[in-house]
Design a protein around this motif. Structure first.
Motif, short mmCIF file in Angstrom:
data_model
loop_
_atom_site.label_atom_id
_atom_site.label_comp_id
_atom_site.label_asym_id
_atom_site.label_seq_id
_atom_site.Cartn_x
_atom_site.Cartn_y
_atom_site.Cartn_z
N ASN A 43 42.22 43.44 39.83
CA ASN A 43 42.37 42.83 38.51
C ASN A 43 41.26 43.47 37.67
N VAL A 89 51.59 42.46 36.23
CA VAL A 89 51.11 42.86 37.56
C VAL A 89 52.16 43.78 38.18
N ILE A 129 47.66 36.85 40.51
CA ILE A 129 47.66 37.45 41.85
C ILE A 129 47.49 36.38 42.93
N GLY A 136 47.88 42.96 32.65
CA GLY A 136 48.07 41.98 31.58
C GLY A 136 48.79 42.53 30.37
N ARG A 146 41.35 33.60 37.12
CA ARG A 146 42.58 33.05 36.54
C ARG A 146 43.78 33.97 36.77
N SER A 147 43.70 34.86 37.72
CA SER A 147 44.75 35.86 37.90
C SER A 147 45.99 35.30 38.57
N GLY A 181 52.32 33.96 34.22
CA GLY A 181 51.56 35.20 34.35
C GLY A 181 52.49 36.39 34.33
N GLU A 216 46.74 44.30 38.31
CA GLU A 216 47.04 43.52 37.11
C GLU A 216 46.56 44.27 35.87
#
Length: 297
Positions: A203, A286, A112, A259, A109-110, A283, A257
């Motif tokens: 991540n 990052v 990126i 978060g 679910r990143s 998002g 990442e």
């Protein structure tokens, strides 16, 4: 017989029924969708092996009683046990690509994915990417998406978890990437001695102890190894920051990442000029650092 067949629900009707069920159950949507209707559609399409390419025809298709029962059982587990849909149907999507997932890995679910779609421009010249590494690869989704985005590159898919690498191998084979994506069992850089990369992407675990304790039930189905990293959420990123320069070629970059730990990281290293990226599709947390910027660690 004709009268009986009319009672069978269409795919669309089934999706709407399950969406109502999900909405009233107050689920948490942190694993690929952000609402009950999308979550229900994902579950039904995956469970019935329907194609999104022909969604219009799929929505009007009637569902057999057996199919209806199978979907209802999955929906019940989603509600009663708070199991993410990705684990129920063993499927997740990342960067427009489909992946196999189960409880051995985090659900992809990143944000990126958005950077990969843009080949990390303007931070790096795509033609310069010959070797890349995905640190903490889990399902292999970032590593495989990198290999798609940079057709001339070799990619190391690095993880400390043998279970995660078993899942990554399934996905590497599914995408026909065995010759370019290489699973490597390593605690970040420990087993990468002598290797150099144009691009490091990670991540890593970044959830602090307080956030981990208060996470919705859905997240407790995921491997804690992929989420938790000490009281302040910075243990993993500290390791990456202190060693990344050694493993980057000149002109190389690290994309990482962190978060919710963004503020804690910026506070921990006030003299480092982190470039925090903004995302069109949502998002945050990052950063990008060049090899030169990383020499300070």
């Amino acid at each position: 017989m004709a009268g009986h067949s009319q009672q069978l629900p269409t795919v669309e009707a089934l999706i709407r029924r399950i969406a109502d069920q999900f909405a009233s159950a107050e689920l948490d949507y942190g694993h690929g969708t952000d609402n009950a209707l999308d979550e229900a559609a994902w579950l039904v399409f995956a469970a019935l092996a329907l194609s999104h390419d022909d969604a219009e025809a799929a929505y009007t298709r009637q569902v057999t009683r057996d199919e209806e029962s199978a979907v209802a059982a999955l929906a019940e587990r989603r509600v009663d046990d708070r199991v993410p849909v990705a684990y129920l149907v063993k499927q997740a999507w990342f960067a427009g690509l489909e992946f196999f997932v189960d409880e051995r890995v985090l659900v992809p679910r990143s944000p990126i994915a958005e950077l990969i779609a843009n080949q990390f421009m303007p931070w790096i010249d795509p033609s310069s990417v010959r070797r890349a590494a995905d640190l903490g690869t889990g399902s292999g989704c970032i590593a495989i998406a990198l290999a798609h985005a940079f057709p001339g590159a070799e990619v190391d898919a690095v993880d400390i978890s043998g279970d995660a690498l078993d899942v990554a191998r399934i996905n590497i084979a599914r995408h026909g990437m065995e010759d370019r994506v290489h699973p490597v069992r390593s605690d970040f850089f420990n087993a990468l001695e002598g290797r150099r990369y144009n691009l490091l992407v990670s991540n890593p675990p970044y959830v602090d102890a307080e956030d981990l304790a208060s996470m919705p039930n859905e997240f407790h189905h995921e491997p804690e190894l992929g989420l938790a990293t000490g009281a302040d959420g910075l243990e993993s990123v500290n390791v990456i920051l202190h060693h990344a320069a050694t493993f980057l070629e000149d002109g190389g970059v690290l994309v990482c990442e962190v978060g919710n730990s963004q503020a804690a990281l910026a506070k921990r290293y006030p003299d480092i000029a982190f470039t925090w990226l903004e995302f069109e599709h949502g998002g945050s947390g990052v950063f990008v650092l060049t090899k030169d910027e990383l020499q300070g660690f």
